[in-house]
Design an enzyme around this catalytic site. Sequence first.
Site, short mmCIF file in Angstrom:
data_model
loop_
_atom_site.label_atom_id
_atom_site.label_comp_id
_atom_site.label_asym_id
_atom_site.label_seq_id
_atom_site.Cartn_x
_atom_site.Cartn_y
_atom_site.Cartn_z
N HIS A 170 -39.50 -6.58 6.03
CA HIS A 170 -40.05 -7.66 5.21
C HIS A 170 -39.50 -7.55 3.81
O HIS A 170 -39.29 -6.44 3.32
CB HIS A 170 -41.59 -7.56 5.17
CG HIS A 170 -42.23 -8.83 4.74
ND1 HIS A 170 -42.42 -9.14 3.41
CD2 HIS A 170 -42.70 -9.87 5.46
CE1 HIS A 170 -42.99 -10.33 3.34
NE2 HIS A 170 -43.17 -10.79 4.55
N ASP A 193 -45.35 -10.78 12.70
CA ASP A 193 -44.80 -11.46 13.87
C ASP A 193 -44.60 -10.55 15.06
O ASP A 193 -44.33 -11.01 16.16
CB ASP A 193 -43.47 -12.13 13.51
CG ASP A 193 -43.69 -13.27 12.55
OD1 ASP A 193 -44.70 -13.96 12.72
OD2 ASP A 193 -42.86 -13.46 11.65
N1 CMC Z 1 -33.62 -4.54 12.01
C1 CMC Z 1 -32.62 -3.72 11.62
N2 CMC Z 1 -32.23 -3.56 10.35
C2 CMC Z 1 -32.88 -4.27 9.41
C3 CMC Z 1 -33.94 -5.14 9.73
C4 CMC Z 1 -34.31 -5.27 11.08
N3 CMC Z 1 -35.31 -6.09 11.46
N4 CMC Z 1 -34.40 -5.72 8.62
C5 CMC Z 1 -33.67 -5.23 7.60
N5 CMC Z 1 -32.76 -4.36 8.09
C6 CMC Z 1 -31.80 -3.57 7.28
C7 CMC Z 1 -30.66 -4.45 6.83
O1 CMC Z 1 -29.57 -4.39 7.73
C8 CMC Z 1 -30.31 -3.83 5.48
O2 CMC Z 1 -29.53 -2.68 5.70
P1 CMC Z 1 -28.41 -2.25 4.62
O3 CMC Z 1 -29.15 -1.98 3.35
O4 CMC Z 1 -27.81 -1.03 5.23
O5 CMC Z 1 -27.47 -3.40 4.52
C9 CMC Z 1 -31.66 -3.36 4.95
O6 CMC Z 1 -32.48 -3.17 6.11
C10 CMC Z 1 -32.32 -4.39 4.03
O7 CMC Z 1 -32.36 -5.64 4.71
P2 CMC Z 1 -32.18 -7.05 4.00
O8 CMC Z 1 -31.73 -8.06 5.02
O9 CMC Z 1 -31.33 -6.89 2.77
O10 CMC Z 1 -33.66 -7.33 3.56
P3 CMC Z 1 -34.28 -8.73 3.20
O11 CMC Z 1 -35.42 -8.45 2.31
O12 CMC Z 1 -33.24 -9.68 2.70
O13 CMC Z 1 -34.78 -9.31 4.62
C11 CMC Z 1 -36.10 -9.85 6.48
C12 CMC Z 1 -36.09 -9.32 5.04
C13 CMC Z 1 -37.56 -10.09 6.92
C14 CMC Z 1 -35.39 -11.21 6.55
C15 CMC Z 1 -35.41 -8.82 7.41
O14 CMC Z 1 -36.11 -7.58 7.40
C16 CMC Z 1 -35.28 -9.34 8.85
O15 CMC Z 1 -34.31 -10.04 9.17
N6 CMC Z 1 -36.26 -8.99 9.75
C17 CMC Z 1 -36.27 -9.54 11.09
C18 CMC Z 1 -36.84 -10.94 11.05
C19 CMC Z 1 -38.35 -10.96 10.85
O16 CMC Z 1 -39.08 -10.22 11.52
N7 CMC Z 1 -38.82 -11.86 9.96
C20 CMC Z 1 -40.26 -12.06 9.75
C21 CMC Z 1 -40.71 -11.73 8.37
S1 CMC Z 1 -42.50 -11.67 8.28
C22 CMC Z 1 -43.02 -13.28 8.52
C23 CMC Z 1 -42.65 -14.20 7.42
O17 CMC Z 1 -42.99 -13.92 6.25
O18 CMC Z 1 -42.04 -15.24 7.71
#
Ligand code: CMC
Length: 434
Positions: free
Chosen positions: A311, A368
């Site tokens: 998140h 989720d």
């Molecule tokens: N599985 C594997 N690796 C992950 C995941 C994941 N679900 N989420 C983040 N990472 C890694 C990502 O690869 C990155 O690694 P590095 O620093 O080595 O490049 C690091 O963690 C930080 O990730 P980010 O994408 O820069 O983080 P963000 O804050 O931009 O993204 C997120 C947040 C929710 C979009 C992401 O964690 C994700 O894609 N999760 C899966 C989708 C999900 O479950 N979304 C629902 C969010 S809760 C409901 C809502 O509020 O809508």
Amino acid sequence: MENKVKLKGQATLNVDGKEASLPVYGGTVGPDVIDIASLYKQTGMFTLDPGFTSTGSCESQITYIDGDEGVLLHRGYPIEQLAANSDFLEVCYLLLHGELPTAGQAEEFNSTITRHTMLHAQFDRFFEGYRRDAHPMAMVVGTVGALSAFYHDSTDINDPAQRLVASHRMIAKMPTIAARAYKYSVGQPFVSPRNELDYAANFLRMCFAVPAEDYEVNPVLAKAMDRIFILHADHEQNASTSTVRLAGSSGANPFACIAAGVACLWGPSHGGANEAALNMLSEIGTPERVAEYVARAKDKNDPFRLMGFGHRVYKNYDPRAKVMHQTCHEVLKEVGADDPLLQVAMELERVALEDEYFIEKKLYPNVDFYSGITLKAMGFPTTMFTVLFALARTVGWIAQWQEMIGDPTQRIGRPRQVYTGAAKRDYVALNNRG
Ligand code: CMC
């Protein structure tokens, strides 16, 4: 909204031989903020923050999240307490008005919402215009926007009374729209709302009743539905809420602003994650295959991510996920389902929470992760999951939109950029090109 930020000091920025003095403000709790509104005037520079990871866009008094501690408060009340003791309409009132209602206020609010649940008869034609295999979210984006063509007496955003009527209409009509989107997608006749039922029970009936037999709402499932709505009601300045605020900042029609929020929510990084999480659990199939998928999620060359994990704000267990976990078990027990996907989910959670990659990056299950299994057990197809999220989040969107309109500091949202395209050049006639 009465602005309440407190001036706490000044930050100084030295850049390119220029010094900018910027006010530092503080809120009730949470990190202080540096007000950069005068930065361009003082230095001729903008800030750059793609994804808004360090940028606050507004002052708000609705919802507070402490991502490190896993805390979520609505108007100061912890989500766990609201989920345990309140009901969705009471949370709606709280989000909209800032305080829990008295008994009289609750009765009046419930009656107002109940009396706004019907849709104009002509409205049903919108659904008929969709292909029968349309995704329910496609129908919800379109039909929520179409509300603006029906309810002209609640679109003057400068009139607080009209804004309130628009808010009530949105909260009341979303279940009817969501249920119609479902019914249309499964080829069943629409079911009209029943005023004697509460919000969640009425929604379940509109989804699952058929004319051929009587339908009795299961109180355990109605309670679970209500709790799921509470858990999704608001989440401060997330992508869809910021979309609603940005759309609304131009003075746009309230129903159109909510449609913009629905569109944003649809994506798999946001509200679409519950659908994606369940699809992922189905793909994994058995607890034995969990390790393989965890390895894929960690592989930099593989775009696969664990859906329902991670998140932007929570760097701890999402407090909503804890409640959802419990609700999931209650629902499965009630419907007598022994869903093998729950075994996969529990194994995935166990493995990921012990894995160095997930620990180091602070990736915990989010709301989720367990909602998909719960909703599936309640009888909803995966395509409806994000629709249910949109239904519940509507109150958050509308409360934030109301707050923005009433904020004296509000201006049209207009971010800037760093331009890296071609510099000025002269037009080249077609026969002189290439
Ligand atoms: N599985 C594997 N690796 C992950 C995941 C994941 N679900 N989420 C983040 N990472 C890694 C990502 O690869 C990155 O690694 P590095 O620093 O080595 O490049 C690091 O963690 C930080 O990730 P980010 O994408 O820069 O983080 P963000 O804050 O931009 O993204 C997120 C947040 C929710 C979009 C992401 O964690 C994700 O894609 N999760 C899966 C989708 C999900 O479950 N979304 C629902 C969010 S809760 C409901 C809502 O509020 O809508």
